[in-house]
Write an enzyme that holds these catalytic residues in place. Structure first.
Site, short mmCIF file in Angstrom:
data_model
loop_
_atom_site.label_atom_id
_atom_site.label_comp_id
_atom_site.label_asym_id
_atom_site.label_seq_id
_atom_site.Cartn_x
_atom_site.Cartn_y
_atom_site.Cartn_z
N GLU A 248 -3.04 -4.61 -3.12
CA GLU A 248 -3.53 -5.44 -4.24
C GLU A 248 -3.47 -4.65 -5.55
O GLU A 248 -3.09 -5.18 -6.59
CB GLU A 248 -4.96 -5.89 -3.98
CG GLU A 248 -5.14 -6.76 -2.75
CD GLU A 248 -5.42 -5.96 -1.47
OE1 GLU A 248 -4.89 -4.84 -1.32
OE2 GLU A 248 -6.17 -6.48 -0.64
N ASN B 5 0.84 -1.20 0.00
CA ASN B 5 0.00 0.00 0.00
C ASN B 5 0.87 1.25 0.00
O ASN B 5 1.97 1.28 0.58
CB ASN B 5 -1.02 -0.01 1.13
CG ASN B 5 -0.44 -0.23 2.51
OD1 ASN B 5 0.60 -0.86 2.67
ND2 ASN B 5 -1.11 0.30 3.52
N CYS C 216 -10.81 -3.34 -4.11
CA CYS C 216 -9.79 -4.29 -4.59
C CYS C 216 -10.43 -5.58 -5.07
O CYS C 216 -9.93 -6.22 -6.00
CB CYS C 216 -8.75 -4.55 -3.52
SG CYS C 216 -7.58 -3.17 -3.38
N GLU D 68 0.26 5.23 0.72
CA GLU D 68 -0.70 6.24 1.16
C GLU D 68 -0.30 7.63 0.68
O GLU D 68 0.75 7.81 0.07
CB GLU D 68 -0.84 6.17 2.69
CG GLU D 68 -1.42 4.82 3.11
CD GLU D 68 -1.69 4.68 4.59
OE1 GLU D 68 -1.22 5.53 5.39
OE2 GLU D 68 -2.39 3.71 4.95
N CYS E 32 -4.04 0.68 -2.50
CA CYS E 32 -3.94 -0.57 -1.75
C CYS E 32 -2.84 -1.47 -2.32
O CYS E 32 -2.45 -1.35 -3.49
CB CYS E 32 -5.26 -1.33 -1.80
SG CYS E 32 -6.55 -0.63 -0.76
N CYS F 28 -10.25 -5.03 0.36
CA CYS F 28 -11.36 -4.08 0.46
C CYS F 28 -12.30 -4.26 -0.74
O CYS F 28 -11.95 -4.94 -1.73
CB CYS F 28 -10.85 -2.65 0.54
SG CYS F 28 -10.26 -1.98 -1.03
#
Ligand code: THU
Length: 132
Positions: free
Chosen positions: A54, A41, A88, A43, A52, A85
């Protein structure tokens, strides 16, 4: 789970840029052609602009010219399962099918395996937009 996936996902987790949530996640993909891609990830100070793990792994796969996910592993810390999530799940769906295995791991190893259909039932996907 393919034995290379967990070490790759865990190594990716160590590279996470997560200064805001402090929640480090790694993901690793094995493609149908037998290649591996991983991501973490990333940010952003503008919070919704984060990416993310993924999604990072999928971007690496696409950049290499690969298109089909055979299986994917995700690793994160904490007691609750770090399942992908919602966004994803949809991103994985684009390059995988209902039977594709999604391995949810903790730092110690595999915790639970789901099919993509379990995580995203009745999915909308590329087939909805095809002519056939
Ligand atoms: N995150 C992922 O990278 N993958 C998941 O499957 C769940 C959440 C990231 C997004 C954000 O950087 C942090 O974890 C906290 O939500």
């Amino acid at each position: 789970m393919d034995e290379a996936l967990f070490p790759l996902a865990k190594a990716a987790m160590a590279q996470a840029y997560a200064p805001y949530s402090k929640f480090h996640v790694g993901a690793a993909i094995r493609t149908r052609s037998g290649k591996y891609f991983s991501g973490c990830n990333v940010e952003n100070a503008a919070y919704p602009e984060g990416c993310c793990a993924e999604a990072s792994a999928i971007s690496a796969m696409i950049h290499a010219g690969e298109r089909r996910i055979a299986e994917i592993a995700v690793v994160g810390k904490g007691e609750p399962l770090v399942t992908p999530c919602g966004g994803c799940r949809q991103k994985i769906r684009e390059f995988a099918d209902a039977k594709t295995l999604v391995h949810v791991c903790g730092p110690e190893g595999l915790r639970q395996t789901f099919t993509l259909a379990e995580l995203l039932p009745q999915a909308f996907g590329p087939n909805n937009l095809s002519e056939e």
